[in-house]
Design a protein around this motif. Sequence first.
Motif, PDB file in Angstrom:
ATOM      1  N   LEU A   1       0.801  -1.199   0.000  1.00  0.00           N
ATOM      2  CA  LEU A   1       0.000   0.000   0.000  1.00  0.00           C
ATOM      3  C   LEU A   1       0.842   1.259   0.000  1.00  0.00           C
ATOM      4  N   GLY A   2       2.034   1.207   0.535  1.00  0.00           N
ATOM      5  CA  GLY A   2       2.874   2.396   0.623  1.00  0.00           C
ATOM      6  C   GLY A   2       2.819   2.986   2.015  1.00  0.00           C
ATOM      7  N   ASP A   3       3.506   4.105   2.195  1.00  0.00           N
ATOM      8  CA  ASP A   3       3.521   4.787   3.483  1.00  0.00           C
ATOM      9  C   ASP A   3       2.274   5.652   3.639  1.00  0.00           C
ATOM     10  N   VAL A   4       1.803   5.766   4.876  1.00  0.00           N
ATOM     11  CA  VAL A   4       0.624   6.591   5.143  1.00  0.00           C
ATOM     12  C   VAL A   4       1.009   8.056   4.977  1.00  0.00           C
ATOM     13  N   TYR A   5       0.275   8.729   4.125  1.00  0.00           N
ATOM     14  CA  TYR A   5       0.516  10.135   3.841  1.00  0.00           C
ATOM     15  C   TYR A   5      -0.398  11.007   4.695  1.00  0.00           C
ATOM     16  N   LYS A   6      -1.620  10.547   4.923  1.00  0.00           N
ATOM     17  CA  LYS A   6      -2.592  11.340   5.674  1.00  0.00           C
ATOM     18  C   LYS A   6      -3.494  10.388   6.446  1.00  0.00           C
ATOM     19  N   ARG A   7      -3.823  10.755   7.702  1.00  0.00           N
ATOM     20  CA  ARG A   7      -4.736   9.994   8.546  1.00  0.00           C
ATOM     21  C   ARG A   7      -5.833  10.908   9.042  1.00  0.00           C
ATOM     22  N   GLN A   8      -7.011  10.334   9.136  1.00  0.00           N
ATOM     23  CA  GLN A   8      -8.133  11.098   9.666  1.00  0.00           C
ATOM     24  C   GLN A   8      -9.013  10.114  10.422  1.00  0.00           C
ATOM     25  N   PHE A   9      -9.487  10.500  11.612  1.00  0.00           N
ATOM     26  CA  PHE A   9     -10.276   9.575  12.404  1.00  0.00           C
ATOM     27  C   PHE A   9     -11.060  10.341  13.448  1.00  0.00           C
ATOM     28  N   SER A  10     -12.342  10.030  13.597  1.00  0.00           N
ATOM     29  CA  SER A  10     -13.126  10.572  14.700  1.00  0.00           C
ATOM     30  C   SER A  10     -14.115   9.497  15.129  1.00  0.00           C
ATOM     31  N   SER A  11     -14.493   9.553  16.397  1.00  0.00           N
ATOM     32  CA  SER A  11     -15.423   8.561  16.907  1.00  0.00           C
ATOM     33  C   SER A  11     -16.290   9.170  17.996  1.00  0.00           C
ATOM     34  N   SER A  12     -17.351   8.442  18.323  1.00  0.00           N
ATOM     35  CA  SER A  12     -18.216   8.864  19.422  1.00  0.00           C
ATOM     36  C   SER A  12     -18.628   7.632  20.218  1.00  0.00           C
ATOM     37  N   TRP A  13     -18.885   7.822  21.510  1.00  0.00           N
ATOM     38  CA  TRP A  13     -19.265   6.746  22.415  1.00  0.00           C
ATOM     39  C   TRP A  13     -20.436   7.225  23.253  1.00  0.00           C
ATOM     40  N   ASN A  14     -21.523   6.446  23.282  1.00  0.00           N
ATOM     41  CA  ASN A  14     -22.677   6.848  24.071  1.00  0.00           C
ATOM     42  C   ASN A  14     -22.923   5.915  25.260  1.00  0.00           C
ATOM     43  N   GLY A  15     -21.965   5.111  25.625  1.00  0.00           N
ATOM     44  CA  GLY A  15     -22.094   4.180  26.733  1.00  0.00           C
ATOM     45  C   GLY A  15     -22.367   2.755  26.313  1.00  0.00           C
ATOM     46  N   SER A  16     -22.948   2.590  25.129  1.00  0.00           N
ATOM     47  CA  SER A  16     -23.200   1.233  24.636  1.00  0.00           C
ATOM     48  C   SER A  16     -22.848   1.066  23.161  1.00  0.00           C
ATOM     49  N   GLU A  17     -22.519   2.163  22.475  1.00  0.00           N
ATOM     50  CA  GLU A  17     -22.176   2.069  21.062  1.00  0.00           C
ATOM     51  C   GLU A  17     -21.014   2.994  20.732  1.00  0.00           C
ATOM     52  N   LEU A  18     -20.020   2.404  20.087  1.00  0.00           N
ATOM     53  CA  LEU A  18     -18.880   3.159  19.582  1.00  0.00           C
ATOM     54  C   LEU A  18     -19.056   3.300  18.079  1.00  0.00           C
ATOM     55  N   SER A  19     -19.023   4.523  17.594  1.00  0.00           N
ATOM     56  CA  SER A  19     -19.174   4.776  16.156  1.00  0.00           C
ATOM     57  C   SER A  19     -17.971   5.543  15.645  1.00  0.00           C
ATOM     58  N   THR A  20     -17.481   5.140  14.484  1.00  0.00           N
ATOM     59  CA  THR A  20     -16.463   5.919  13.780  1.00  0.00           C
ATOM     60  C   THR A  20     -17.112   6.401  12.502  1.00  0.00           C
ATOM     61  N   ASP A  21     -16.901   7.653  12.198  1.00  0.00           N
ATOM     62  CA  ASP A  21     -17.597   8.231  11.057  1.00  0.00           C
ATOM     63  C   ASP A  21     -16.699   8.558   9.880  1.00  0.00           C
ATOM     64  N   ASP A  22     -15.460   8.834  10.128  1.00  0.00           N
ATOM     65  CA  ASP A  22     -14.638   9.297   9.014  1.00  0.00           C
ATOM     66  C   ASP A  22     -13.197   8.799   9.126  1.00  0.00           C
ATOM     67  N   PHE A  23     -13.042   7.488   9.255  1.00  0.00           N
ATOM     68  CA  PHE A  23     -11.711   6.898   9.268  1.00  0.00           C
ATOM     69  C   PHE A  23     -11.190   6.919   7.829  1.00  0.00           C
ATOM     70  N   VAL A  24     -10.081   7.615   7.599  1.00  0.00           N
ATOM     71  CA  VAL A  24      -9.513   7.735   6.255  1.00  0.00           C
ATOM     72  C   VAL A  24      -8.009   7.552   6.342  1.00  0.00           C
ATOM     73  N   LEU A  25      -7.482   6.703   5.471  1.00  0.00           N
ATOM     74  CA  LEU A  25      -6.038   6.573   5.291  1.00  0.00           C
ATOM     75  C   LEU A  25      -5.726   6.876   3.836  1.00  0.00           C
ATOM     76  N   VAL A  26      -4.802   7.810   3.607  1.00  0.00           N
ATOM     77  CA  VAL A  26      -4.330   8.119   2.264  1.00  0.00           C
ATOM     78  C   VAL A  26      -2.845   7.770   2.246  1.00  0.00           C
ATOM     79  N   PHE A  27      -2.442   7.008   1.237  1.00  0.00           N
ATOM     80  CA  PHE A  27      -1.066   6.547   1.155  1.00  0.00           C
ATOM     81  C   PHE A  27      -0.288   7.379   0.144  1.00  0.00           C
ATOM     82  N   ASP A  28       1.047   7.300   0.229  1.00  0.00           N
ATOM     83  CA  ASP A  28       1.876   8.136  -0.642  1.00  0.00           C
ATOM     84  C   ASP A  28       1.714   7.798  -2.122  1.00  0.00           C
TER      85      ASP A  28
END
Length: 195
Positions: free
Chosen positions: A1-28
């Motif tokens: 895949l190559g080296d990671v050029y850009k990372r993006q990640f956010s998540s939320s937790w409400n006590g019973s559910e973990l959600s990730t909405d915008d996990f992004v990996l961009v490689f070189d």
Amino acid sequence: LGDVYKRQFSSSWNGSELSTDDFVLVFDNLSRIEAQAALKWDGTNFQTIELLAKSHKVAVDSLSRVWHPSLALETRQWLVDRLSGGRVEEGSLNLLFEQDPSKQMQLKLLESVLQVKNSNIQFYKNLPPGNEVDAIVKIIPDQVEIKISRGRVGQLQLNHGKLLFAPLRTGSTRASMYFKSSGPLAEALDFLEHP
């Protein structure tokens, strides 16, 4: 895949559910993987794990590194053994695990679609491979369907085709193949007469 050029990640937790909405990996090499996930937790165990992922311009040969061996093992192995070279222009994955009554996580859904370009496909064990293949590969746990838009087998030019391999996990695998091609008659007859 190559080296990671850009990372993006956010998540939320409400006590019973973990959600990730915008996990992004961009490689070189400009390959990109995007994912969304939801994990439901009952305080002791996961109840469900859901993953939606997309890929862009990822090398076909890297599939074995991003597809975990424990997920639909037979289907994964079939693809790793028979598909090589080229790249996945666009890919999608929908994966769902649910807790069974014994509290074990079971694969409930696996659907993937890969748009491959300039790949090599070993259609069947005794047939010559397809080269420079552009196709849509549809994957579910027990079957792989390949819709070919172009490619070649030796001197035969494939203009259209469809292959279905099933079942991959249960019973004896059978193949269904349809090709529309042009090329030397002798080569076409050799292809048809392969054991």
